[in-house]
Design a protein around this motif. Structure first.
Motif, mmCIF file in Angstrom:
data_model
loop_
_atom_site.group_PDB
_atom_site.id
_atom_site.type_symbol
_atom_site.label_atom_id
_atom_site.label_comp_id
_atom_site.label_asym_id
_atom_site.label_seq_id
_atom_site.Cartn_x
_atom_site.Cartn_y
_atom_site.Cartn_z
ATOM 1 N N ILE A 175 0.839 -1.248 0.059
ATOM 2 C CA ILE A 175 -0.087 0.138 0.016
ATOM 3 C C ILE A 175 0.777 1.187 0.095
ATOM 4 O O ILE A 175 0.648 2.041 -0.712
ATOM 5 C CB ILE A 175 -0.867 -0.010 1.228
ATOM 6 C CG1 ILE A 175 -2.216 -0.949 0.787
ATOM 7 C CG2 ILE A 175 -1.414 1.325 1.634
ATOM 8 C CD1 ILE A 175 -2.998 -0.298 -0.201
ATOM 9 N N VAL A 183 -3.810 5.012 -5.954
ATOM 10 C CA VAL A 183 -4.854 5.647 -5.177
ATOM 11 C C VAL A 183 -4.690 7.228 -5.982
ATOM 12 O O VAL A 183 -5.708 8.036 -6.262
ATOM 13 C CB VAL A 183 -4.593 6.129 -3.855
ATOM 14 C CG1 VAL A 183 -5.433 6.959 -3.137
ATOM 15 C CG2 VAL A 183 -5.171 5.041 -2.962
ATOM 16 N N VAL A 197 -13.770 3.846 1.721
ATOM 17 C CA VAL A 197 -13.134 3.032 1.029
ATOM 18 C C VAL A 197 -13.307 1.637 1.623
ATOM 19 O O VAL A 197 -13.394 1.529 2.852
ATOM 20 C CB VAL A 197 -11.558 3.098 0.984
ATOM 21 C CG1 VAL A 197 -11.245 4.510 0.259
ATOM 22 C CG2 VAL A 197 -10.780 3.111 2.203
ATOM 23 N N GLY A 199 -11.093 -2.331 1.522
ATOM 24 C CA GLY A 199 -9.762 -3.095 1.306
ATOM 25 C C GLY A 199 -9.822 -4.490 1.728
ATOM 26 O O GLY A 199 -9.942 -4.402 2.960
ATOM 27 N N ALA A 215 -8.721 -3.100 -3.664
ATOM 28 C CA ALA A 215 -9.809 -1.886 -2.885
ATOM 29 C C ALA A 215 -10.758 -1.391 -3.755
ATOM 30 O O ALA A 215 -10.668 -1.595 -4.948
ATOM 31 C CB ALA A 215 -8.745 -0.974 -2.460
ATOM 32 N N LEU A 217 -12.746 2.376 -4.148
ATOM 33 C CA LEU A 217 -12.734 3.724 -3.763
ATOM 34 C C LEU A 217 -13.958 4.278 -4.294
ATOM 35 O O LEU A 217 -14.240 4.001 -5.372
ATOM 36 C CB LEU A 217 -11.757 4.611 -4.235
ATOM 37 C CG LEU A 217 -10.278 4.187 -3.916
ATOM 38 C CD1 LEU A 217 -9.351 5.265 -4.703
ATOM 39 C CD2 LEU A 217 -9.982 3.580 -2.680
ATOM 40 N N LEU A 317 -7.794 2.659 3.900
ATOM 41 C CA LEU A 317 -7.611 1.554 3.452
ATOM 42 C C LEU A 317 -6.819 0.515 4.702
ATOM 43 O O LEU A 317 -7.331 -0.531 4.638
ATOM 44 C CB LEU A 317 -6.645 1.406 2.082
ATOM 45 C CG LEU A 317 -7.447 1.918 0.923
ATOM 46 C CD1 LEU A 317 -6.401 2.171 -0.213
ATOM 47 C CD2 LEU A 317 -8.473 0.905 0.469
ATOM 48 N N SER A 320 -9.652 -0.195 6.980
ATOM 49 C CA SER A 320 -10.478 -1.120 6.230
ATOM 50 C C SER A 320 -9.840 -2.550 6.405
ATOM 51 O O SER A 320 -10.632 -3.383 6.729
ATOM 52 C CB SER A 320 -11.002 -0.689 5.086
ATOM 53 O OG SER A 320 -11.910 -1.660 4.336
ATOM 54 N N TRP A 326 -16.381 -0.940 5.256
ATOM 55 C CA TRP A 326 -16.138 0.456 4.535
ATOM 56 C C TRP A 326 -15.731 1.451 5.682
ATOM 57 O O TRP A 326 -15.896 1.382 6.770
ATOM 58 C CB TRP A 326 -17.323 0.816 4.141
ATOM 59 C CG TRP A 326 -17.698 0.218 2.761
ATOM 60 C CD1 TRP A 326 -18.652 -0.691 2.816
ATOM 61 C CD2 TRP A 326 -17.349 0.537 1.318
ATOM 62 N NE1 TRP A 326 -18.914 -1.149 1.344
ATOM 63 C CE2 TRP A 326 -17.950 -0.429 0.385
ATOM 64 C CE3 TRP A 326 -16.535 1.527 0.858
ATOM 65 C CZ2 TRP A 326 -18.125 -0.580 -0.906
ATOM 66 C CZ3 TRP A 326 -16.475 1.570 -0.362
ATOM 67 C CH2 TRP A 326 -16.919 0.711 -1.379
#
Length: 332
Positions: A175, A183, A197, A199, A215, A217, A317, A320, A326
């Protein structure tokens, strides 16, 4: 015009592989000083890449009054610390992405540099490439209609536990290393910020870093971006935008070569075409763009607020992945 003298913190493999050669063509930037905690290593690096000054610590380089700006390609967990030290020394800073380990650090870095009156920019080189400039123009003029969805794929294969990208304590993992690109590009093509988001990620049992993830968005009104990342997969990358009136896809969106044209596949009601863009190195454009803003005393090409907004999505993210739900994206 006299070139700006560049100081580099660390004998970076990234600088060596992707930046050093393009900078030989720069009319604005001169590699001047290199620093490493291993001075002998710095001497070897300096001889290879034409640095005239060598320092055995980052602090010594920052104290050199001849250094006009610094490039900070250090591991992620050191970014905030050395952004502050460079700002204390009055040196403009081009810092590798991400700006910090989280949005809080990015905000802290931005506020610190603002207080010191020092320019700060996150080094998202892809934004400078003509293929991305052209893609943004095509979206803005309505070539593919309102963008409804984007998708991204970005992967490489790196199983070396000693590599900084596989060290959790140093801010390693998919990430922070490459998710920041997927992103950022989604936000650029959407022309908006995601509201929430979700993920899901796989963590390496030894490295404790995220090595595979997907993921979504949510930009609201049915508009969304999806992406998949991997650090132990076959190397691949692609970004596609689907609009109400067509689509566009960038063949090599991030690690674009500097010696071949960029390629954007555009499809709409008229037909399909390949848009080729100028042959030029994105790192040269990035460094020259930053240098030009210093020389002309103008705003940096990519404002630091963009780095903060991007980091806020990465934070959501991670949240999540932990909650399995979410998560809303914080506003700064």
């Amino acid at each position: 015009m006299e070139k700006l003298r560049l100081g580099v913190l660390g004998t970076s493999g990234h600088y060596e592989l992707r930046v050093a050669t393009p900078l030989k063509s720069s009319l604005l930037v001169e590699p001047y000083a290199i620093a490493s905690r291993n001075k002998e290593k710095a001497k070897t690096y300096a001889k290879k890449w034409d640095f005239s000054e060598v320092y055995g610590s980052y602090e010594e380089l920052l104290a050199d009054p001849k250094v006009d700006f610094v490039y900070l390609p250090l591991p992620n967990h050191l970014h905030l610390q050395y952004i502050k030290k460079a700002a204390d020394a009055g040196k403009p800073i081009l810092c590798e992405k991400p700006l910090g380990l989280n949005a809080k650090e990015a905000v802290e870095a931005a506020e610190y540099c603002k207080k010191k009156g020092v320019p700060l920019m996150e080094a998202f080189m892809y934004r400078f490439h003509p293929q991305w400039q052209r893609a943004a123009e095509l979206v803005k003029c309505g070539e593919i209609g309102t963008v409804i969805a984007t998708s991204g794929l970005f992967s490489y294969d790196l199983k070396d536990g000693g590599n900084i990208r596989n060290i959790a304590a140093a801010g390693g993992g998919a990430i922070l290393d490459i998710g920041c690109y997927t992103v950022s590009s989604a936000r650029l093509l959407m022309g908006a910020e995601p509201e929430r988001v979700v993920g899901t990620f796989v963590w390496d049992p030894v490295f404790k870093t995220d090595i595979l993830g997907s993921a979504i968005l949510d930009f609201g009104n049915g508009r969304s971006s999806t992406f998949t990342l991997g650090t132990q997969l076959y190397p691949y990358q692609r970004v596609t935008a689907l609009g109400a009136g067509g689509s566009l896809s960038i063949k090599i969106p991030f690690n674009m070569f500097g010696d071949v044209p960029g390629e954007i596949t555009v499809i709409n009601g008229v037909g399909e075409r390949i848009v080729e863009t100028e042959i030029i190195d994105q790192y040269l454009l990035e460094f020259d763009g930053f240098a030009e803003s210093i020389i002309n005393k103008t705003e940096v090409p990519t404002p630091v607020c963009d780095a903060i907004a991007n980091m806020a999505v990465l934070d959501a993210l991670f949240a999540s992945a932990k909650s399995g739900k979410w998560e809303s994206v914080a506003k700064y």
